[in-house]
Motif scaffolding. Structure first.
Motif, PDB file in Angstrom:
ATOM      1  N   MET A   1      74.543  29.643 -65.490  1.00  0.00           N
ATOM      2  CA  MET A   1      73.278  29.429 -64.802  1.00  0.00           C
ATOM      3  C   MET A   1      72.783  30.767 -64.247  1.00  0.00           C
ATOM      4  O   MET A   1      73.564  31.542 -63.721  1.00  0.00           O
ATOM      5  CB  MET A   1      73.454  28.442 -63.667  1.00  0.00           C
ATOM      6  N   LYS A   2      71.501  30.967 -64.355  1.00  0.00           N
ATOM      7  CA  LYS A   2      70.871  32.170 -63.808  1.00  0.00           C
ATOM      8  C   LYS A   2      70.098  31.799 -62.558  1.00  0.00           C
ATOM      9  O   LYS A   2      69.762  30.633 -62.342  1.00  0.00           O
ATOM     10  CB  LYS A   2      69.923  32.778 -64.841  1.00  0.00           C
ATOM     11  N   ARG A   3      69.802  32.807 -61.763  1.00  0.00           N
ATOM     12  CA  ARG A   3      69.015  32.602 -60.544  1.00  0.00           C
ATOM     13  C   ARG A   3      67.552  32.941 -60.813  1.00  0.00           C
ATOM     14  O   ARG A   3      67.244  33.931 -61.479  1.00  0.00           O
ATOM     15  CB  ARG A   3      69.532  33.487 -59.422  1.00  0.00           C
ATOM     16  N   TYR A   4      66.689  32.130 -60.226  1.00  0.00           N
ATOM     17  CA  TYR A   4      65.242  32.332 -60.348  1.00  0.00           C
ATOM     18  C   TYR A   4      64.624  32.235 -58.965  1.00  0.00           C
ATOM     19  O   TYR A   4      64.920  31.296 -58.212  1.00  0.00           O
ATOM     20  CB  TYR A   4      64.627  31.288 -61.289  1.00  0.00           C
ATOM     21  N   LEU A   5      63.796  33.197 -58.655  1.00  0.00           N
ATOM     22  CA  LEU A   5      63.064  33.191 -57.393  1.00  0.00           C
ATOM     23  C   LEU A   5      61.725  32.517 -57.644  1.00  0.00           C
ATOM     24  O   LEU A   5      60.967  32.926 -58.528  1.00  0.00           O
ATOM     25  CB  LEU A   5      62.851  34.618 -56.894  1.00  0.00           C
ATOM     26  N   VAL A   6      61.476  31.464 -56.891  1.00  0.00           N
ATOM     27  CA  VAL A   6      60.229  30.718 -57.020  1.00  0.00           C
ATOM     28  C   VAL A   6      59.395  30.996 -55.771  1.00  0.00           C
ATOM     29  O   VAL A   6      59.831  30.726 -54.649  1.00  0.00           O
ATOM     30  CB  VAL A   6      60.487  29.202 -57.167  1.00  0.00           C
ATOM     31  N   LEU A   7      58.207  31.546 -55.979  1.00  0.00           N
ATOM     32  CA  LEU A   7      57.266  31.797 -54.885  1.00  0.00           C
ATOM     33  C   LEU A   7      56.207  30.717 -54.905  1.00  0.00           C
ATOM     34  O   LEU A   7      55.659  30.396 -55.971  1.00  0.00           O
ATOM     35  CB  LEU A   7      56.604  33.159 -55.047  1.00  0.00           C
ATOM     36  N   THR A   8      55.917  30.143 -53.749  1.00  0.00           N
ATOM     37  CA  THR A   8      54.833  29.168 -53.621  1.00  0.00           C
ATOM     38  C   THR A   8      53.821  29.752 -52.646  1.00  0.00           C
ATOM     39  O   THR A   8      54.101  29.904 -51.468  1.00  0.00           O
ATOM     40  CB  THR A   8      55.351  27.802 -53.122  1.00  0.00           C
ATOM     41  N   LEU A   9      52.661  30.126 -53.161  1.00  0.00           N
ATOM     42  CA  LEU A   9      51.637  30.798 -52.369  1.00  0.00           C
ATOM     43  C   LEU A   9      50.440  29.869 -52.191  1.00  0.00           C
ATOM     44  O   LEU A   9      49.824  29.435 -53.181  1.00  0.00           O
ATOM     45  CB  LEU A   9      51.219  32.098 -53.065  1.00  0.00           C
ATOM     46  N   ARG A  10      50.147  29.568 -50.948  1.00  0.00           N
ATOM     47  CA  ARG A  10      49.071  28.610 -50.661  1.00  0.00           C
ATOM     48  C   ARG A  10      47.725  29.102 -51.184  1.00  0.00           C
ATOM     49  O   ARG A  10      47.363  30.260 -51.029  1.00  0.00           O
ATOM     50  CB  ARG A  10      48.959  28.375 -49.156  1.00  0.00           C
ATOM     51  N   LYS A  11      46.986  28.173 -51.783  1.00  0.00           N
ATOM     52  CA  LYS A  11      45.619  28.434 -52.232  1.00  0.00           C
ATOM     53  C   LYS A  11      44.664  28.022 -51.114  1.00  0.00           C
ATOM     54  O   LYS A  11      45.044  27.264 -50.211  1.00  0.00           O
ATOM     55  CB  LYS A  11      45.314  27.630 -53.492  1.00  0.00           C
ATOM     56  N   PRO A  12      43.408  28.474 -51.161  1.00  0.00           N
ATOM     57  CA  PRO A  12      42.448  28.076 -50.126  1.00  0.00           C
ATOM     58  C   PRO A  12      42.300  26.557 -49.987  1.00  0.00           C
ATOM     59  O   PRO A  12      42.067  26.055 -48.890  1.00  0.00           O
ATOM     60  CB  PRO A  12      41.136  28.711 -50.593  1.00  0.00           C
ATOM     61  N   ALA A  13      42.483  25.833 -51.073  1.00  0.00           N
ATOM     62  CA  ALA A  13      42.354  24.365 -51.032  1.00  0.00           C
ATOM     63  C   ALA A  13      43.707  23.692 -50.765  1.00  0.00           C
ATOM     64  O   ALA A  13      43.900  22.536 -51.153  1.00  0.00           O
ATOM     65  CB  ALA A  13      41.768  23.872 -52.346  1.00  0.00           C
ATOM     66  N   PHE A  14      44.630  24.379 -50.088  1.00  0.00           N
ATOM     67  CA  PHE A  14      45.952  23.825 -49.796  1.00  0.00           C
ATOM     68  C   PHE A  14      45.829  22.469 -49.107  1.00  0.00           C
ATOM     69  O   PHE A  14      45.060  22.307 -48.163  1.00  0.00           O
ATOM     70  CB  PHE A  14      46.733  24.790 -48.902  1.00  0.00           C
ATOM     71  N   ASP A  15      46.609  21.499 -49.598  1.00  0.00           N
ATOM     72  CA  ASP A  15      46.606  20.151 -49.032  1.00  0.00           C
ATOM     73  C   ASP A  15      47.882  19.962 -48.210  1.00  0.00           C
ATOM     74  O   ASP A  15      48.978  19.851 -48.774  1.00  0.00           O
ATOM     75  CB  ASP A  15      46.548  19.118 -50.150  1.00  0.00           C
ATOM     76  N   PRO A  16      47.789  19.911 -46.871  1.00  0.00           N
ATOM     77  CA  PRO A  16      48.977  19.736 -46.034  1.00  0.00           C
ATOM     78  C   PRO A  16      49.759  18.462 -46.348  1.00  0.00           C
ATOM     79  O   PRO A  16      50.959  18.386 -46.063  1.00  0.00           O
ATOM     80  CB  PRO A  16      48.423  19.696 -44.608  1.00  0.00           C
ATOM     81  N   ALA A  17      49.122  17.479 -46.955  1.00  0.00           N
ATOM     82  CA  ALA A  17      49.814  16.239 -47.312  1.00  0.00           C
ATOM     83  C   ALA A  17      50.867  16.479 -48.391  1.00  0.00           C
ATOM     84  O   ALA A  17      51.722  15.615 -48.615  1.00  0.00           O
ATOM     85  CB  ALA A  17      48.813  15.190 -47.784  1.00  0.00           C
ATOM     86  N   MET A  18      50.857  17.634 -49.039  1.00  0.00           N
ATOM     87  CA  MET A  18      51.833  17.947 -50.087  1.00  0.00           C
ATOM     88  C   MET A  18      53.133  18.523 -49.539  1.00  0.00           C
ATOM     89  O   MET A  18      54.109  18.683 -50.283  1.00  0.00           O
ATOM     90  CB  MET A  18      51.234  18.940 -51.097  1.00  0.00           C
ATOM     91  N   ILE A  19      53.194  18.801 -48.239  1.00  0.00           N
ATOM     92  CA  ILE A  19      54.400  19.403 -47.667  1.00  0.00           C
ATOM     93  C   ILE A  19      55.595  18.461 -47.783  1.00  0.00           C
ATOM     94  O   ILE A  19      56.667  18.857 -48.259  1.00  0.00           O
ATOM     95  CB  ILE A  19      54.162  19.838 -46.210  1.00  0.00           C
ATOM     96  N   GLU A  20      55.454  17.218 -47.372  1.00  0.00           N
ATOM     97  CA  GLU A  20      56.574  16.272 -47.448  1.00  0.00           C
ATOM     98  C   GLU A  20      57.009  16.012 -48.890  1.00  0.00           C
ATOM     99  O   GLU A  20      58.220  16.026 -49.179  1.00  0.00           O
ATOM    100  CB  GLU A  20      56.258  14.977 -46.707  1.00  0.00           C
ATOM    101  N   PRO A  21      56.090  15.787 -49.844  1.00  0.00           N
ATOM    102  CA  PRO A  21      56.531  15.640 -51.239  1.00  0.00           C
ATOM    103  C   PRO A  21      57.223  16.906 -51.772  1.00  0.00           C
ATOM    104  O   PRO A  21      58.164  16.815 -52.556  1.00  0.00           O
ATOM    105  CB  PRO A  21      55.240  15.341 -52.004  1.00  0.00           C
ATOM    106  N   HIS A  22      56.765  18.067 -51.321  1.00  0.00           N
ATOM    107  CA  HIS A  22      57.410  19.333 -51.699  1.00  0.00           C
ATOM    108  C   HIS A  22      58.852  19.351 -51.185  1.00  0.00           C
ATOM    109  O   HIS A  22      59.781  19.681 -51.931  1.00  0.00           O
ATOM    110  CB  HIS A  22      56.609  20.509 -51.139  1.00  0.00           C
ATOM    111  N   TYR A  23      59.051  18.984 -49.922  1.00  0.00           N
ATOM    112  CA  TYR A  23      60.405  18.938 -49.366  1.00  0.00           C
ATOM    113  C   TYR A  23      61.278  17.933 -50.104  1.00  0.00           C
ATOM    114  O   TYR A  23      62.466  18.174 -50.324  1.00  0.00           O
ATOM    115  CB  TYR A  23      60.379  18.634 -47.874  1.00  0.00           C
ATOM    116  N   ALA A  24      60.712  16.809 -50.515  1.00  0.00           N
ATOM    117  CA  ALA A  24      61.466  15.815 -51.291  1.00  0.00           C
ATOM    118  C   ALA A  24      61.878  16.401 -52.646  1.00  0.00           C
ATOM    119  O   ALA A  24      62.994  16.167 -53.120  1.00  0.00           O
ATOM    120  CB  ALA A  24      60.637  14.549 -51.476  1.00  0.00           C
ATOM    121  N   HIS A  25      60.996  17.165 -53.253  1.00  0.00           N
ATOM    122  CA  HIS A  25      61.308  17.850 -54.517  1.00  0.00           C
ATOM    123  C   HIS A  25      62.481  18.805 -54.314  1.00  0.00           C
ATOM    124  O   HIS A  25      63.425  18.827 -55.105  1.00  0.00           O
ATOM    125  CB  HIS A  25      60.065  18.594 -55.017  1.00  0.00           C
TER     126      HIS A  25
END
Length: 84
Positions: A1-25
């Motif tokens: 297995m290799k390591r991968y750095l994943v960056l998540t950069l908020r867009k201007p239309a960021f939806d705060p309702a996606m935070i909990e589903p993101h944490y579940a992911h």
């Protein structure tokens, strides 16, 4: 297995309702043994996580399954990382 750095950069239309589903992911990735580290940036402009995957394509597929990406709330960038 290799390591991968994943960056998540908020867009201007960021939806705060996606935070909990993101944490579940992230929780699902952690349960699969594929997540080493994760956390938000202190300025709340986004965050990063360290993902284990067999290939760049696998890492991109896992990162693009993140609700932040699927909803268009954040730009999700994946880099293979040779961390020591």
């Amino acid at each position: 297995m290799k390591r991968y750095l994943v960056l998540t950069l908020r867009k201007p239309a960021f939806d705060p309702a996606m935070i909990e589903p993101h944490y579940a992911h992230l929780d699902r990735l952690r349960a699969q043994g594929r997540l080493e580290l994760a956390g938000p940036f202190s300025d709340r402009s986004g965050g990063a996580y360290l993902l284990l995957a067999g290939s760049l394509d696998d890492a991109i597929a896992a990162a693009h399954a993140d609700p932040l990406h699927e909803s268009g709330s954040s730009e999700v960038i994946v880099h293979e990382w040779d961390a020591k």
